[in-house]
Enzyme design. Structure first.
Site, PDB file in Angstrom:
ATOM      1  N   HIS A  94       0.819  -1.205   0.000  1.00 55.49           N
ATOM      2  CA  HIS A  94       0.000   0.000   0.000  1.00 55.49           C
ATOM      3  C   HIS A  94       0.857   1.261   0.000  1.00 55.49           C
ATOM      4  O   HIS A  94       1.939   1.300   0.591  1.00 55.49           O
ATOM      5  CB  HIS A  94      -0.897   0.040   1.241  1.00 55.49           C
ATOM      6  CG  HIS A  94      -2.086  -0.863   1.156  1.00 55.49           C
ATOM      7  ND1 HIS A  94      -3.140  -0.618   0.301  1.00 55.49           N
ATOM      8  CD2 HIS A  94      -2.393  -2.005   1.829  1.00 55.49           C
ATOM      9  CE1 HIS A  94      -4.049  -1.582   0.451  1.00 55.49           C
ATOM     10  NE2 HIS A  94      -3.618  -2.429   1.366  1.00 55.49           N
ATOM     11  N   CYS A 145       0.318   2.681  -4.641  1.00 59.09           N
ATOM     12  CA  CYS A 145      -0.390   3.891  -5.030  1.00 59.09           C
ATOM     13  C   CYS A 145      -0.101   4.991  -4.029  1.00 59.09           C
ATOM     14  O   CYS A 145      -0.251   4.799  -2.838  1.00 59.09           O
ATOM     15  CB  CYS A 145      -1.894   3.629  -5.084  1.00 59.09           C
ATOM     16  SG  CYS A 145      -2.829   5.128  -5.335  1.00 59.09           S
TER      17      CYS A 145
END
Length: 295
Positions: A94, A145
């Site tokens: 993440h 991201c």
């Protein structure tokens, strides 16, 4: 009369670090564990490329992907490598954000890698990279991201590699003193504002060339990330969407071309919703002209 002795240049040394997190610690992220499926596969597959090229690899999976172990591996490489050597880093997991407290981000957000027990801020990462010796080549592939615009995926759809905005704000609120101090410590150690990925990319775009020159930045860094800042990198069952295309284009060593061509091929095979970035730090022109993963 004896002929003068000739010395053979020492072979370049290469180290690699591969971080893959299928989850994070709820204790460090205000109860959120961010389950993903393919990040450990990504790390192991990237390590396999590194080992095939003769690199000495460190692999940190999920619970071992901590701040301390990640920073120790980067700092160990910085002490060991010299001009001409290579450090190859991959991250799969993440991405997140924390509010910028030292004024170096135009969007007032610092992007992060979500390590198992806490986030690694972009300022920290780029400061650590600046500690490498002049002429060291650093390749970073980041399949995460760093977007503040999060779209809501269906439960049966692909998983996004982004900490939800609400979670990011909660984590920052619960650990504000820790993250604010990190940013202040990095700024103090650097002496000047560090250069973050967004700024580096803007310099590349403004100059219409692939190499962005950053003052006092001695190594040559090539970073290919999974998506633009307003997009999300997608997870999969066996690899992340970005890593899957990296592996396909690399074709077990069958790829012929340089880093720019490699990035273009990867980008061409991605959906329009996810466009990988390529940017550089330092004087990286010669590095960009090499075949990917060359020691």
């Amino acid at each position: 009369m004896a002929s003068p002795k000739t010395t053979t240049p020492a072979a370049a040394k290469a180290l690699s670090l591969h971080i893959g997190l299928n989850a994070v610690s709820g204790a460090a992220y205000s109860g959120w564990t961010g389950p993903l499926a393919a990040c450990e596969f990504d790390a192991n597959d990237m390590a396999a490329i590194a080992k095939s090229k003769g690199m000495k690899s460190t692999v940190l999976l999920t619970k071992h992907g901590t701040r301390a172990k990640t920073l120790a591996a980067i700092r160990g490489a910085a002490k060991s490598l010299r001009t001409g050597d290579l450090f190859f880093v991959t991250y799969s997991g993440h991405g997140g954000q924390v509010p910028d407290s030292n004024g170096d981000e135009a969007d007032k957000q610092d992007e992060t890698w979500c390590l198992y027990d806490g986030q690694l801020i972009d300022d920290e990462l780029y400061f650590e990279l600046s500690q490498f010796a002049a002429g060291v080549r650093i390749l970073v592939l980041s399949d995460s991201c760093h977007s503040g615009t999060i779209t809501r995926a269906l439960p049966t759809g692909p998983r996004e590699r982004a900490m939800p905005t609400a979670v990011a704000m909660r984590v920052y609120r619960d650990h504000q003193a820790f993250y604010d101090k990190l940013q202040k410590d990095v700024a103090k150690a650097a002496g000047t504002a560090t250069v973050d990925p967004d700024t580096a990319l803007a310099q590349v775009a403004a100059s219409s060339r692939l190499t962005a020159i950053v003052k006092k930045f001695k190594p040559a860094v090539v970073l290919i990330s999974g998506c633009q800042d307003n997009q999300t990198s997608m997870d999969g069952d066996h690899n992340g969407a970005f890593t899957e295309q990296v592996l396909k284009v690399w074709n077990q060593g069958g790829f012929v071309g340089n880093y720019g061509q490699f990035h273009a091929r990867v980008k061409a095979n991605m959906p329009r919703t996810q466009s990988p970035n390529l940017f550089t730090l330092g004087t990286a022109g010669k590095f960009l002209a090499q075949t990917p993963f060359s020691v």
